[in-house]
Scaffold this motif. Structure first.
Motif, short mmCIF file in Angstrom:
data_model
loop_
_atom_site.label_atom_id
_atom_site.label_comp_id
_atom_site.label_asym_id
_atom_site.label_seq_id
_atom_site.Cartn_x
_atom_site.Cartn_y
_atom_site.Cartn_z
N GLN A 64 8.54 70.99 46.52
CA GLN A 64 9.63 71.60 47.27
C GLN A 64 10.95 70.84 47.18
OE1 GLN A 64 9.39 74.62 48.84
NE2 GLN A 64 7.38 74.68 47.83
N LYS A 65 10.88 69.62 46.60
CA LYS A 65 12.10 68.80 46.59
C LYS A 65 12.15 67.95 45.33
CE LYS A 65 14.80 65.80 49.63
NZ LYS A 65 14.82 65.10 50.94
N LEU A 66 13.32 67.92 44.68
CA LEU A 66 13.54 67.09 43.51
C LEU A 66 14.35 65.86 43.92
CD1 LEU A 66 14.56 69.86 40.93
CD2 LEU A 66 12.27 68.94 41.40
N ILE A 67 13.89 64.69 43.48
CA ILE A 67 14.58 63.44 43.76
C ILE A 67 15.03 62.85 42.42
CG2 ILE A 67 14.45 61.18 44.87
CD1 ILE A 67 13.84 63.35 46.82
N LYS A 88 15.01 72.08 47.32
CA LYS A 88 15.86 71.03 47.86
C LYS A 88 16.03 69.94 46.80
CE LYS A 88 14.41 71.71 52.66
NZ LYS A 88 13.77 71.08 53.84
N ALA A 89 17.11 69.19 46.88
CA ALA A 89 17.34 68.10 45.95
C ALA A 89 18.08 66.97 46.64
CB ALA A 89 18.14 68.57 44.73
N THR A 90 17.68 65.75 46.34
CA THR A 90 18.39 64.56 46.79
C THR A 90 18.74 63.74 45.56
OG1 THR A 90 17.29 64.45 48.95
CG2 THR A 90 18.26 62.42 48.12
N ILE A 91 20.00 63.40 45.44
CA ILE A 91 20.49 62.64 44.29
C ILE A 91 20.98 61.29 44.80
CG2 ILE A 91 21.96 62.65 42.27
CD1 ILE A 91 20.06 65.08 42.47
N VAL A 92 20.41 60.21 44.27
CA VAL A 92 20.81 58.86 44.65
C VAL A 92 21.77 58.33 43.59
CG1 VAL A 92 20.05 56.56 45.34
CG2 VAL A 92 18.53 58.53 45.69
N VAL A 93 22.98 58.00 44.00
CA VAL A 93 24.00 57.53 43.06
C VAL A 93 24.46 56.14 43.46
CG1 VAL A 93 24.78 59.91 42.63
CG2 VAL A 93 25.94 58.51 44.36
N PRO A 94 24.95 55.36 42.50
CA PRO A 94 25.51 54.04 42.84
C PRO A 94 26.90 54.16 43.42
CG PRO A 94 25.70 54.42 40.49
CD PRO A 94 24.93 55.60 41.05
N GLU A 95 27.41 53.06 43.92
CA GLU A 95 28.74 53.04 44.53
C GLU A 95 29.84 53.36 43.53
OE1 GLU A 95 28.64 49.08 45.94
OE2 GLU A 95 27.20 49.48 47.53
N THR A 96 29.55 53.20 42.24
CA THR A 96 30.57 53.44 41.20
C THR A 96 30.80 54.93 40.92
OG1 THR A 96 28.82 53.17 39.54
CG2 THR A 96 30.17 51.24 40.03
N THR A 97 29.93 55.79 41.44
CA THR A 97 30.11 57.23 41.23
C THR A 97 31.30 57.71 42.06
OG1 THR A 97 27.76 57.57 40.82
CG2 THR A 97 29.04 59.51 41.44
N PRO A 98 32.30 58.31 41.44
CA PRO A 98 33.51 58.71 42.18
C PRO A 98 33.20 59.71 43.31
CG PRO A 98 33.86 58.85 39.80
CD PRO A 98 32.40 58.63 40.01
N ALA A 126 15.39 55.96 44.46
CA ALA A 126 14.96 57.33 44.14
C ALA A 126 13.46 57.37 43.83
CB ALA A 126 15.76 57.88 42.97
N MET A 127 12.99 56.42 43.08
CA MET A 127 11.56 56.37 42.74
C MET A 127 10.71 56.17 43.99
SD MET A 127 11.64 54.11 39.21
CE MET A 127 9.86 54.16 39.04
N GLU A 128 11.19 55.34 44.89
CA GLU A 128 10.46 55.11 46.15
C GLU A 128 10.43 56.38 47.00
OE1 GLU A 128 11.11 52.58 50.27
OE2 GLU A 128 11.98 51.81 48.41
N MET A 129 11.55 57.08 47.10
CA MET A 129 11.63 58.30 47.90
C MET A 129 10.73 59.40 47.34
SD MET A 129 15.74 58.51 48.56
CE MET A 129 15.58 60.12 49.33
N ALA A 130 10.56 59.43 46.02
CA ALA A 130 9.80 60.50 45.38
C ALA A 130 8.30 60.38 45.58
CB ALA A 130 10.14 60.55 43.89
N GLY A 134 5.23 66.46 48.45
CA GLY A 134 6.09 67.60 48.16
C GLY A 134 7.31 67.29 47.34
N SER A 135 7.45 66.01 46.91
CA SER A 135 8.63 65.59 46.15
C SER A 135 8.25 65.25 44.71
CB SER A 135 9.28 64.36 46.81
OG SER A 135 9.71 64.65 48.11
N ALA A 136 9.23 65.33 43.83
CA ALA A 136 9.03 64.97 42.43
C ALA A 136 10.24 64.18 41.96
CB ALA A 136 8.84 66.20 41.56
N PHE A 137 9.97 63.09 41.23
CA PHE A 137 11.03 62.24 40.71
C PHE A 137 11.49 62.73 39.33
CE2 PHE A 137 12.08 58.46 38.04
CZ PHE A 137 13.29 58.15 38.65
N ILE A 138 12.80 62.81 39.14
CA ILE A 138 13.37 63.22 37.86
C ILE A 138 14.19 62.06 37.31
CG2 ILE A 138 14.70 64.97 36.63
CD1 ILE A 138 12.38 66.14 38.17
#
Length: 325
Positions: A64-67, A88-98, A126-130, A134-138
């Motif tokens: 149900q959710k992509l990480i 649903k999707a959660t995207i983890v980005v570093p501080e350098t992402t504008p 992201a790997m930890e959250m996945a 119901g979640s899958a890591f991409i």
């Protein structure tokens, strides 16, 4: 958005292959541009990530959710696919992402988490959250399904060109595009066509691995081409050095930015410096002379991989600063 039934059709589109009048005249031979900057999410990333997501959903139909972790472009592609699939999707980005890139991902309906000073730190979270049910890591680049999806950029070119090119140019960050290009070249019978891989100084993980004979992480990512910002290239990309003729070239940030400027003026399309690293090899006379002296191609195919982390103002600012260094 046209709502999508799982497995009904690819997320990516078949992009145009253009012969550039300006570059062809400048270099005195046909220069072909594979315009993946025109993908729905602005970069090639949707090819491989769309392929990976399809495979994951077949393996985990209750997902149900992509990480995902991303510097920006991969996250946008995952968010787009999730929206099409009503996931649903959660995207983890570093501080350098504008900030504007974070908002662009959020507009696709995804949740954006900012974590860490660089992509590798964001990826760990992201790997930890996945691991949650119901979640899958991409992963943004390191998986066979991703490479197989990216291979379509070349198999499309093979169907669009009358004959194979004399050389192919692509960029390398973590290596997902590079491996896909090589797989596509094999599938298309381009076994004798050299591949030139371009990176910016400060994000040159593949070049470093080649020079050292092993994968060694960069101390840090110092290039402005943050989309190339993997501190080490994936193992599969490194293995290809023994299977195909690959040449590595490293350009400066200024060369990449200037190539983005010239490309924009010539073709009315904005691309980020990560893409400019490849374009610099055909726009910079000194870089092109090296290719002509060593490879002597009769035509060239450049993968215009695109990218979203750029604005006209950012290009101008980078150019102004880099010219003073």
């Amino acid at each position: 958005y046209q709502r999508r039934v799982r497995g009904s059709y690819p997320f990516h589109i078949v992009t145009p292959l253009l012969q550039s009048p300006t570059l062809s005249e400048k270099l005195g031979l046909p220069v072909f541009l594979k315009m993946d900057a025109l993908q729905p999410t602005g970069s090639f990333k949707i090819r491989g990530l769309g392929s990976r997501i399809e495979k994951i959903l077949k393996q985990k139909p209750d997902c149900q959710k992509l990480i995902a972790s991303s510097g920006g472009n991969a996250g946008l592609a995952v968010a787009y696919c999730a929206k099409q699939l009503k996931l649903k999707a959660t995207i983890v980005v570093p501080e350098t992402t504008p900030e504007f890139m974070r908002k662009r991902i959020e507009r696709e309906g995804a949740t954006v988490l900012v974590h860490g000073s660089e992509w590798s730190i964001a990826n760990e979270l992201a790997m930890e959250m996945a691991t949650r049910p119901g979640s899958a890591f991409i992963h943004p680049f390191d998986h066979p399904d991703i490479w197989a999806g990216n291979a379509s950029v070349i198999t499309e070119c093979a169907s669009q060109m009358r004959e194979k090119p004399g050389v192919v140019i692509c960029v390398c960050g973590g290596g997902g595009l590079m491996v896909g290009v090589l797989e596509g070249m094999v599938q298309s019978g381009w076994l004798d066509v050299p591949l030139i891989v371009s990176e910016t100084q400060g994000a040159h993980s593949f070049n470093l691995a080649l020079s050292k004979g092993e994968i060694i992480p960069l101390d840090r990512i110092s290039s402005i081409a943050k989309s190339l910002g993997a501190k080490e290239v994936c193992v599969e990309a490194f293995k290809w050095k023994d299977k195909h003729e690959i040449r590595s070239m490293v350009v400066t940030d200024l060369e990449a930015v200037e190539a983005c400027y010239e490309f924009g003026n010539d073709h009315r399309i904005l691309v980020e410096p990560a893409c400019g690293a490849g374009l610099a090899l055909v726009y910079n006379p000194e870089r092109w002379k090296v290719i002509m002296d060593e490879v002597k191609p009769k035509s060239v195919l450049v993968i215009v991989c695109g990218g979203n982390m750029v604005t006209i103002e950012m290009l101008k600012s980078w150019k102004d600063v880099l010219q003073t260094l």
